[in-house]
Design an enzyme around this catalytic site. Sequence first.
Site, mmCIF file in Angstrom:
data_model
loop_
_atom_site.group_PDB
_atom_site.id
_atom_site.type_symbol
_atom_site.label_atom_id
_atom_site.label_comp_id
_atom_site.label_asym_id
_atom_site.label_seq_id
_atom_site.Cartn_x
_atom_site.Cartn_y
_atom_site.Cartn_z
ATOM 1 N N CYS A 99 0.843 -1.189 0.000
ATOM 2 C CA CYS A 99 0.000 0.000 0.000
ATOM 3 C C CYS A 99 0.882 1.243 0.000
ATOM 4 C CB CYS A 99 -0.899 -0.019 1.240
ATOM 5 S SG CYS A 99 -2.010 1.387 1.348
ATOM 6 N N HIS A 141 -8.850 -4.092 -2.744
ATOM 7 C CA HIS A 141 -7.929 -3.335 -1.888
ATOM 8 C C HIS A 141 -8.378 -1.872 -1.789
ATOM 9 C CE1 HIS A 141 -3.805 -2.259 -0.351
ATOM 10 N NE2 HIS A 141 -4.213 -1.088 -0.824
ATOM 11 N N GLU A 142 -8.677 -1.264 -2.931
ATOM 12 C CA GLU A 142 -9.075 0.152 -2.942
ATOM 13 C C GLU A 142 -10.445 0.338 -2.292
ATOM 14 O OE1 GLU A 142 -6.789 2.253 -3.521
ATOM 15 O OE2 GLU A 142 -5.428 0.787 -4.391
ATOM 16 N N HIS A 145 -10.154 0.652 1.306
ATOM 17 C CA HIS A 145 -9.783 2.017 1.725
ATOM 18 C C HIS A 145 -11.015 2.887 1.938
ATOM 19 C CE1 HIS A 145 -5.448 2.329 1.759
ATOM 20 N NE2 HIS A 145 -5.353 1.729 0.598
#
Length: 180
Positions: A99, A141-142, A145
């Site tokens: 990251c 993954h995003e 966030h």
Amino acid sequence: MEIVKAPNPVLSQQAKPVTNITKQILDLIAHMKRLLREAKDPEGVGLAAPQVGKSLQLFIMQPTITAPVSVFINPQVQIEAPLIEPTEKKHKQEQLEGCLSLQNIWGTVQRSSKVTVDYLDETGKKQHKIFTKFPAVIIQHEYDHLNGILFPKRVLEQKGKLYKSKKDKKGKDVFEELHV
């Protein structure tokens, strides 16, 4: 505007929906694209608005250097396939998740190989697309966030391994397991 690093509080907050695609949002997207292109060592493949200090449901993705940058506004992600085990080959960077907000930290994360995403593109057009393989992993993954989740949480939930990288004398990454 720069990429914010953990433990910045914006990285652990639920991001707010984008209500209108304004000039400010388009400027933010342009800036995020520039930051993603400029990210070196490691190179980035995705960037979420919280990573630049903006608590907005917006992220971008560029799975390869030659791929166009895709923009996802107010995405809704549906997991379409079971989680797959990450492959570890001598802790090569390509098999580990990292990251841009967590410098030199890597981990093994089980992610689905297929997702369906409903979102707005940067022109405000509704999109419904299926993504597989590496793009599906980036999206998950995003999307994490946007929900205030950093990948080490997933690693620990899955009882995976975390690594810290450093450069050796030849400038090559060396990975050392972190014991948490």
